[in-house]
Scaffold this active site. Sequence first.
Site, PDB file in Angstrom:
ATOM      1  N   ASP A  60      25.204   0.709 -39.841  1.00 48.67           N
ATOM      2  CA  ASP A  60      26.556   0.709 -40.407  1.00 48.67           C
ATOM      3  C   ASP A  60      26.675  -0.471 -41.366  1.00 48.67           C
ATOM      4  O   ASP A  60      25.746  -1.272 -41.498  1.00 48.67           O
ATOM      5  CB  ASP A  60      27.608   0.667 -39.303  1.00 48.67           C
ATOM      6  N   ASP A 276      28.520   9.763 -34.519  1.00 48.12           N
ATOM      7  CA  ASP A 276      27.987   8.724 -33.635  1.00 48.12           C
ATOM      8  C   ASP A 276      29.123   8.269 -32.751  1.00 48.12           C
ATOM      9  O   ASP A 276      30.283   8.345 -33.149  1.00 48.12           O
ATOM     10  CB  ASP A 276      27.489   7.507 -34.436  1.00 48.12           C
ATOM     11  N   CYS A 314      22.544  20.588 -15.513  1.00 49.38           N
ATOM     12  CA  CYS A 314      21.802  19.730 -16.446  1.00 49.38           C
ATOM     13  C   CYS A 314      20.328  19.671 -16.043  1.00 49.38           C
ATOM     14  O   CYS A 314      19.999  19.566 -14.864  1.00 49.38           O
ATOM     15  CB  CYS A 314      22.416  18.330 -16.446  1.00 49.38           C
ATOM     16  N   CYS A 316      18.235  17.300 -17.125  1.00 46.97           N
ATOM     17  CA  CYS A 316      17.687  15.980 -17.454  1.00 46.97           C
ATOM     18  C   CYS A 316      16.923  15.397 -16.267  1.00 46.97           C
ATOM     19  O   CYS A 316      17.037  15.851 -15.131  1.00 46.97           O
ATOM     20  CB  CYS A 316      18.784  15.023 -17.929  1.00 46.97           C
ATOM     21  N   CYS A 319      19.191  14.301 -13.296  1.00 46.35           N
ATOM     22  CA  CYS A 319      19.725  15.405 -12.479  1.00 46.35           C
ATOM     23  C   CYS A 319      18.617  16.122 -11.716  1.00 46.35           C
ATOM     24  O   CYS A 319      18.864  16.704 -10.662  1.00 46.35           O
ATOM     25  CB  CYS A 319      20.503  16.369 -13.362  1.00 46.35           C
ATOM     26  N   HIS A 345      21.614  10.310 -18.236  1.00 51.74           N
ATOM     27  CA  HIS A 345      22.268  11.612 -18.060  1.00 51.74           C
ATOM     28  C   HIS A 345      23.289  11.872 -19.169  1.00 51.74           C
ATOM     29  O   HIS A 345      23.321  12.956 -19.758  1.00 51.74           O
ATOM     30  CB  HIS A 345      22.953  11.749 -16.701  1.00 51.74           C
TER      31      HIS A 345
HETATM   32 ZN   LIG Z   1      21.634  15.195 -16.239  1.00 57.14          ZN
END
Ligand SMILES: [Zn+2]
Length: 375
Positions: A60, A276, A314, A316, A319, A345
């Site tokens: 930025d 963002d 999820c 990920c 998880c 997560h």
């Molecule tokens: Zn997750």
Amino acid sequence: MPVGTAGTVKAVSQDILEDLGAQIILGNTYHLYLRPGHELVRKLGGLHKFMSWERALLTDSGGFQVFSLSELRKVKEEGVSFRSHLDGTSHLFTPERSMEIQIALGADIVMAFDECTEHPAERERARTSMEMTLRWAKRSKDYFEAHKHECPWTDREIGKSGDRVIGKTEESVPAQPGAAAVHDSITKLTAPALFGIVQGGMYADLRRESAERTVEMDFPGYAIGGLSVGESRAKTMDMIAAVLEILPKDKPRYVMGVGYPEEIVQYAAMGVDMMDCVLPTRAARHGLLFTSEGRINIKNARYAQDQRPADPKCACRVCARYTRAYLRHLFVSAEPLAGVLNTVHNLAFYLDTMRSVRHAITLGDLSGILSGGVS
Ligand SMILES: [Zn+2]
């Protein structure tokens, strides 16, 4: 784009960001300028090399942090003088100085120096601020064009994954079936790109005028700044819609500093390409998890014996492995791992959300996603 304030997305290592599929992350000019200093980063080969991140980086302009963090700031035509929030030392950011710092850091996308108009602002104040942002955009572009080749990397070869292509130059690509495809997916970058920023407060006509005059300066991408500063969500959407009518569709259109998962889906459906926000990472460190079932506050006692993952839908790594009960235990015990796992997560949830959006765009149907079928 996950936000990596000081050369790190807080609590998450670069290899995990790669596994999560983050294609680009942010660095904050104000923070990196104060510590460790842009000249040190340049000397060490630029931010990519310093933090070991081969994929894209955006910095930025430093303006927003000056407005939100520093003390005793003073805005003049020349630029903004301020005192560091770290040690009280005096500094001056001008459009030229911001370009110099961002070029030294070596981001792939550099942002023009702008004034984030405070909210609320009277119409005349919003116009005056917008006019200065336009003059600063011109000064940013002039300096950037004259100095962009001074960035720490002179050429970056980027493969489809966003990773640097090592040892694969035009000559060394093997002549075998599929070789052409490999070659085609390599992009050679010779200098960073400078994006212009649209301001104009909460006035649609000022926003449109700011967009028109910024587009006249011909940037390779455009950002919409000064939103999500306390206005209603309906107002944010009105401002984005007004500006998107003007900004060219064939260039990246970036809304800065938004938002909640359902918002980023809506903005993407409106035609926004980049966003963002510190929300997924900051909220994670406060125990707030975004899931397909809504937000959950992991410190809540109801999760003390909950054997389910944070988000049953999820995929990920958090998880797949840990229960809500364990995440709650880590958080209430103030274990550093709590921040790590919660952040991984939340970033997975945001990046999956955007993957779903891209998939829906490819299929030409965003209706399922807009009605809440994110994952
Ligand atoms: Zn997750």
